[in-house]
Design a protein around this motif. Structure first.
Motif, short mmCIF file in Angstrom:
data_model
loop_
_atom_site.label_atom_id
_atom_site.label_comp_id
_atom_site.label_asym_id
_atom_site.label_seq_id
_atom_site.Cartn_x
_atom_site.Cartn_y
_atom_site.Cartn_z
N TRP A 81 0.79 -1.23 0.00
CA TRP A 81 0.00 0.00 0.00
C TRP A 81 0.83 1.27 0.00
N PRO A 82 1.90 1.38 0.76
CA PRO A 82 2.64 2.65 0.72
C PRO A 82 3.17 3.01 -0.66
N ILE A 83 3.74 2.05 -1.37
CA ILE A 83 4.28 2.34 -2.70
C ILE A 83 3.14 2.50 -3.72
N THR A 84 2.05 1.76 -3.54
CA THR A 84 0.90 1.90 -4.43
C THR A 84 0.30 3.29 -4.33
N LEU A 85 0.12 3.77 -3.11
CA LEU A 85 -0.42 5.12 -2.92
C LEU A 85 0.55 6.17 -3.44
N LEU A 86 1.83 5.97 -3.23
CA LEU A 86 2.82 6.93 -3.73
C LEU A 86 2.77 7.02 -5.25
N VAL A 87 2.73 5.88 -5.93
CA VAL A 87 2.67 5.88 -7.39
C VAL A 87 1.37 6.54 -7.87
N PHE A 88 0.25 6.23 -7.21
CA PHE A 88 -1.02 6.84 -7.62
C PHE A 88 -0.97 8.35 -7.50
N TYR A 89 -0.47 8.85 -6.38
CA TYR A 89 -0.46 10.30 -6.17
C TYR A 89 0.52 11.01 -7.10
N VAL A 90 1.65 10.40 -7.37
CA VAL A 90 2.62 11.02 -8.28
C VAL A 90 2.05 11.08 -9.70
N VAL A 91 1.44 9.98 -10.15
CA VAL A 91 0.84 9.96 -11.49
C VAL A 91 -0.32 10.94 -11.56
N ALA A 92 -1.15 10.98 -10.52
CA ALA A 92 -2.28 11.91 -10.50
C ALA A 92 -1.80 13.36 -10.50
N SER A 93 -0.73 13.64 -9.77
CA SER A 93 -0.17 15.00 -9.77
C SER A 93 0.31 15.40 -11.15
N ALA A 94 1.02 14.51 -11.80
CA ALA A 94 1.54 14.82 -13.14
C ALA A 94 0.40 15.00 -14.15
N LEU A 95 -0.60 14.12 -14.10
CA LEU A 95 -1.71 14.24 -15.04
C LEU A 95 -2.53 15.51 -14.80
N TYR A 96 -2.79 15.82 -13.54
CA TYR A 96 -3.56 17.03 -13.25
C TYR A 96 -2.77 18.29 -13.60
N PHE A 97 -1.45 18.24 -13.46
CA PHE A 97 -0.65 19.40 -13.84
C PHE A 97 -0.72 19.63 -15.34
N THR A 98 -0.66 18.55 -16.12
CA THR A 98 -0.80 18.72 -17.58
C THR A 98 -2.19 19.20 -17.95
N ALA A 99 -3.21 18.72 -17.23
CA ALA A 99 -4.58 19.19 -17.49
C ALA A 99 -4.71 20.67 -17.13
N PHE A 100 -4.08 21.09 -16.03
CA PHE A 100 -4.11 22.50 -15.66
C PHE A 100 -3.44 23.36 -16.73
N LEU A 101 -2.29 22.91 -17.22
CA LEU A 101 -1.60 23.67 -18.27
C LEU A 101 -2.43 23.74 -19.54
N ALA A 102 -3.05 22.65 -19.92
CA ALA A 102 -3.91 22.66 -21.11
C ALA A 102 -5.10 23.59 -20.93
N ASN A 103 -5.63 23.64 -19.73
CA ASN A 103 -6.75 24.53 -19.44
C ASN A 103 -6.34 25.98 -19.52
N VAL A 104 -5.22 26.30 -18.92
CA VAL A 104 -4.77 27.70 -18.89
C VAL A 104 -4.39 28.19 -20.29
N VAL A 105 -3.73 27.35 -21.06
CA VAL A 105 -3.30 27.75 -22.40
C VAL A 105 -4.50 27.96 -23.33
N SER A 106 -5.57 27.21 -23.11
CA SER A 106 -6.71 27.26 -24.02
C SER A 106 -7.79 28.27 -23.63
N ILE A 107 -7.64 28.95 -22.52
CA ILE A 107 -8.67 29.90 -22.08
C ILE A 107 -8.81 31.06 -23.06
N HIS A 108 -7.75 31.45 -23.72
CA HIS A 108 -7.80 32.64 -24.58
C HIS A 108 -8.74 32.48 -25.77
N TYR A 109 -9.19 31.25 -26.05
CA TYR A 109 -10.15 31.05 -27.13
C TYR A 109 -11.53 31.65 -26.79
N PHE A 110 -11.79 31.81 -25.51
CA PHE A 110 -13.12 32.23 -25.07
C PHE A 110 -13.07 33.65 -24.52
#
Length: 177
Positions: free
Chosen positions: A101-130
């Motif tokens: 469980w400790p390593i499973t949770l660590l991998v989940f949170y690191v992957v989730a952090s990276a994915l959400y960071f890319t989603a945040f960047l995609a959101n911020v870059v695309s706001i200017h369309y609206f």
């Protein structure tokens, strides 16, 4: 040959724990988990993640293709985080000790952090369309996505500390006498 016993039992027995089915259905709710830092962070991730994807989907998200990625990441991680919270509050972590469980949770949170960071960047870059009324929805979605990203990073830090403090190396924790 007279000393050899006449009846010898050569059957071997197996431990009872291997033949019995694993009882997962006997779970109880751990209310102390909600008071822990990990539980609070998971609740923050669920609440803010629930705000991200409705805000994005209420706008014209199909115009820039980056919002498809934002929706995919936010909905998928919200479902996974909700499932993880359910598993941890019901104490399934204690019922399945074979999962690291400790390593499973660590991998989940690191992957989730990276994915959400890319989603945040995609959101911020695309706001200017609206430049219409949906601009505020997308800006709020970007704000809450960075909040969720920070919460996942904090969870990753606490998971790392739990993993390092777990005493996983038995050679370093045993003291010779």
């Amino acid at each position: 040959m007279a000393d050899f016993p006449g009846k010898v039992n050569t059957q071997t027995s197996s431990p009872q724990s291997q033949t019995e089915p694993m009882n997962i259905m006997n779970v109880s709710v751990d209310f102390n988990f909600i008071k822990s830092v990990t539980g609070i962070l998971l609740l923050v991730e669920i609440a803010f993640g629930l705000l991200v994807w409705p805000l994005i989907s209420s706008a014209f998200y199909w115009y820039p293709p980056a919002y498809g990625w934002v929706l995919f990441v936010s909905i998928t991680l919200w479902i996974f985080t909700l499932a993880l919270f359910t598993m941890l509050i019901l104490g399934i972590r204690l019922k399945l000790p074979s999962i690291p469980w400790p390593i499973t949770l660590l991998v989940f949170y690191v992957v989730a952090s990276a994915l959400y960071f890319t989603a945040f960047l995609a959101n911020v870059v695309s706001i200017h369309y609206f430049q219409d009324a949906t601009y505020n929805h997308l800006a709020a979605g970007a704000f809450f996505s960075v909040c969720v990203t920070v919460a996942y990073i904090a969870s990753a830090v606490f998971a790392y500390l739990e993993w390092k403090g777990d005493g996983g190396n038995a050679a370093m924790t045993t003291v010779p006498v």
